[in-house]
Enzyme design. Structure first.
Site, PDB file in Angstrom:
ATOM      1  N   ALA A 186      83.757  49.920  28.568  1.00  0.00           N
ATOM      2  CA  ALA A 186      82.102  49.775  28.169  1.00  0.00           C
ATOM      3  C   ALA A 186      81.992  49.166  27.389  1.00  0.00           C
ATOM      4  O   ALA A 186      80.715  48.354  27.089  1.00  0.00           O
ATOM      5  CB  ALA A 186      81.829  51.255  27.475  1.00  0.00           C
ATOM      6  N   GLY A 213      90.456  54.580  27.850  1.00  0.00           N
ATOM      7  CA  GLY A 213      90.202  53.312  28.496  1.00  0.00           C
ATOM      8  C   GLY A 213      88.755  52.879  29.262  1.00  0.00           C
ATOM      9  O   GLY A 213      88.403  51.504  28.990  1.00  0.00           O
ATOM     10  N   CYS A 214      87.476  53.523  29.436  1.00  0.00           N
ATOM     11  CA  CYS A 214      87.091  53.416  29.570  1.00  0.00           C
ATOM     12  C   CYS A 214      86.009  53.319  28.616  1.00  0.00           C
ATOM     13  O   CYS A 214      84.641  52.810  29.060  1.00  0.00           O
ATOM     14  CB  CYS A 214      86.511  54.899  30.566  1.00  0.00           C
ATOM     15  N   THR A 215      85.888  53.841  27.150  1.00  0.00           N
ATOM     16  CA  THR A 215      85.522  53.070  26.208  1.00  0.00           C
ATOM     17  C   THR A 215      85.685  51.746  26.403  1.00  0.00           C
ATOM     18  O   THR A 215      84.608  51.036  25.776  1.00  0.00           O
ATOM     19  CB  THR A 215      85.492  54.375  25.543  1.00  0.00           C
TER      20      THR A 215
END
Length: 141
Positions: A36, A31-33
């Site tokens: 970003a 999710g963070c990737t």
């Protein structure tokens, strides 16, 4: 207090009209990737509108550099291992994963202009979020 603020680079807009702080749980996780990459893919649009983006997590500078290089992120990442910014923005929340409770960063984004908070998004779901932030900036222009 040891918050490591990012170094200004030639690409960092020092006269930004808008500042976006997005808080995310961990470098190089799915999710963070995606989040970003969304900010990366729309970066030119943010800059054109006068916005500067900062990602914030508890990861180390070394982890941030690896994450930035791997995904070619053009914006700065702030390392907050002692959770000073996280606490200031009240993004540390009780979470549950596989039945275990822990305290972690609640994915959140804050939009500032002229030192004032314009809008905050808490409990962010990644799909469509970057576009929503971009649209909010367009409406402020």
């Amino acid at each position: 207090m040891s918050i490591k603020l990012p170094k200004l680079s030639a690409e960092t807009p020092v006269n930004a009209k808008f500042i976006v702080f997005y808080f995310y749980p961990k470098d190089d996780t799915p999710g963070c990737t995606l989040e970003a990459q969304g900010f990366r893919d729309h970066y030119a649009e943010f800059v054109k509108l006068g916005a500067c983006i900062y990602g914030v997590s508890r990861d180390s500078d070394k982890s941030h550099e690896k994450f930035k290089c791997k995904y070619e992120l053009p914006f700065e990442l702030i390392s907050d291992p002692e959770e000073k910014l996280c606490q200031h923005f009240d993004v540390m929340k009780l979470k549950k994963l596989y039945g275990k409770e822990y305290v972690g960063i609640d994915r959140s984004t804050f939009l500032f202009a002229n030192g004032k908070l314009l809008k905050e998004w808490r409990g962010v779901k990644v799909p469509g979020h970057v576009e929503a932030v971009l649209e909010e900036i367009k409406q402020q222009k």
